[in-house]
Design an enzyme around this catalytic site. Sequence first.
Site, PDB file in Angstrom:
ATOM      1  N   ARG A  83       0.828  -1.215   0.000  1.00 57.87           N
ATOM      2  CA  ARG A  83       0.000   0.000   0.000  1.00 57.87           C
ATOM      3  C   ARG A  83       0.857   1.257   0.000  1.00 57.87           C
ATOM      4  O   ARG A  83       1.756   1.411   0.828  1.00 57.87           O
ATOM      5  CB  ARG A  83      -0.901   0.003   1.247  1.00 57.87           C
ATOM      6  CG  ARG A  83      -1.642   1.320   1.523  1.00 57.87           C
ATOM      7  CD  ARG A  83      -2.843   1.502   0.626  1.00 57.87           C
ATOM      8  NE  ARG A  83      -3.516   2.769   0.890  1.00 57.87           N
ATOM      9  CZ  ARG A  83      -4.535   2.940   1.726  1.00 57.87           C
ATOM     10  NH1 ARG A  83      -5.006   1.899   2.401  1.00 57.87           N
ATOM     11  NH2 ARG A  83      -5.087   4.117   1.905  1.00 57.87           N
ATOM     12  N   ARG A  92      -5.825   2.029  -4.489  1.00 59.52           N
ATOM     13  CA  ARG A  92      -4.999   1.319  -3.503  1.00 59.52           C
ATOM     14  C   ARG A  92      -5.084  -0.191  -3.678  1.00 59.52           C
ATOM     15  O   ARG A  92      -6.100  -0.722  -4.096  1.00 59.52           O
ATOM     16  CB  ARG A  92      -5.364   1.705  -2.076  1.00 59.52           C
ATOM     17  CG  ARG A  92      -6.741   1.320  -1.568  1.00 59.52           C
ATOM     18  CD  ARG A  92      -7.875   2.221  -1.994  1.00 59.52           C
ATOM     19  NE  ARG A  92      -7.654   3.635  -1.724  1.00 59.52           N
ATOM     20  CZ  ARG A  92      -7.953   4.211  -0.541  1.00 59.52           C
ATOM     21  NH1 ARG A  92      -8.479   3.516   0.417  1.00 59.52           N
ATOM     22  NH2 ARG A  92      -7.747   5.493  -0.379  1.00 59.52           N
ATOM     23  N   ASP A  95      -7.035  -1.454   1.417  1.00 60.18           N
ATOM     24  CA  ASP A  95      -7.437  -0.517   2.463  1.00 60.18           C
ATOM     25  C   ASP A  95      -8.194  -1.311   3.515  1.00 60.18           C
ATOM     26  O   ASP A  95      -9.136  -2.038   3.185  1.00 60.18           O
ATOM     27  CB  ASP A  95      -8.347   0.553   1.839  1.00 60.18           C
ATOM     28  CG  ASP A  95      -8.791   1.627   2.814  1.00 60.18           C
ATOM     29  OD1 ASP A  95      -7.993   2.006   3.693  1.00 60.18           O
ATOM     30  OD2 ASP A  95      -9.939   2.105   2.678  1.00 60.18           O
ATOM     31  N   ASP A  97     -10.099  -0.630   7.107  1.00 60.85           N
ATOM     32  CA  ASP A  97     -10.573   0.418   8.014  1.00 60.85           C
ATOM     33  C   ASP A  97     -11.308  -0.200   9.195  1.00 60.85           C
ATOM     34  O   ASP A  97     -12.154  -1.091   9.012  1.00 60.85           O
ATOM     35  CB  ASP A  97     -11.538   1.362   7.281  1.00 60.85           C
ATOM     36  CG  ASP A  97     -10.857   2.191   6.203  1.00 60.85           C
ATOM     37  OD1 ASP A  97      -9.648   2.471   6.336  1.00 60.85           O
ATOM     38  OD2 ASP A  97     -11.538   2.563   5.237  1.00 60.85           O
TER      39      ASP A  97
END
Length: 159
Positions: A83, A92, A95, A97
């Site tokens: 990344r 990307r 990711d 989160d």
Amino acid sequence: MTLAYVGIGSNLEDPRAHILRAFDELARLPETTLTARSSLYRTAPVGHAAQPHFINAVAALDTRLSAQALLAELQGVEASHGRQRSFPNAPRTLDLDVLLYGAAQIDQPGLTVPHPRMHERAFVLAPLVELAPKLEIPGIGPASARLAQCAAQDVERIA
Ligand code: PH2
Ligand code: MG
Ligand code: MG
């Protein structure tokens, strides 16, 4: 143990392969059990339109890690997928989160939980509601009601 939900997204190289590898890596995090994997969703990019479609998914984790320690683990997994951080909302490889950490509401540098934009993004809400149809987003309300308001967003369950 805390039930945490992690949002997963990729739109570079082979997005599906990045997501499937990420599920396996989440299953190996310390002090953590991966309890559910959502389907994969093909989603139109939100925020910066001129980039490839994403594959998105959500993982449910039972974890003894603190929210900060979980975030650090997720950043390590992102780094292992190569990344790069160029500009906000850039394409990307991976990711990850922290969407929710139990019922916690956290506002620290680098970590806001619930994720501050999750309730307006179908690419998060569709896989999340698949895993937890009755989920309440702390401070926001039922995730399913928020998803219903995102009907204009392009998300398609693919697997
Ligand atoms: N992630 C973003 C910004 N825009 N769009 C889609 N469809 N999926 C994402 O995962 C995504 C996005 C910032 O993290
Ligand atoms: Mg994100
Ligand atoms: Mg992120």
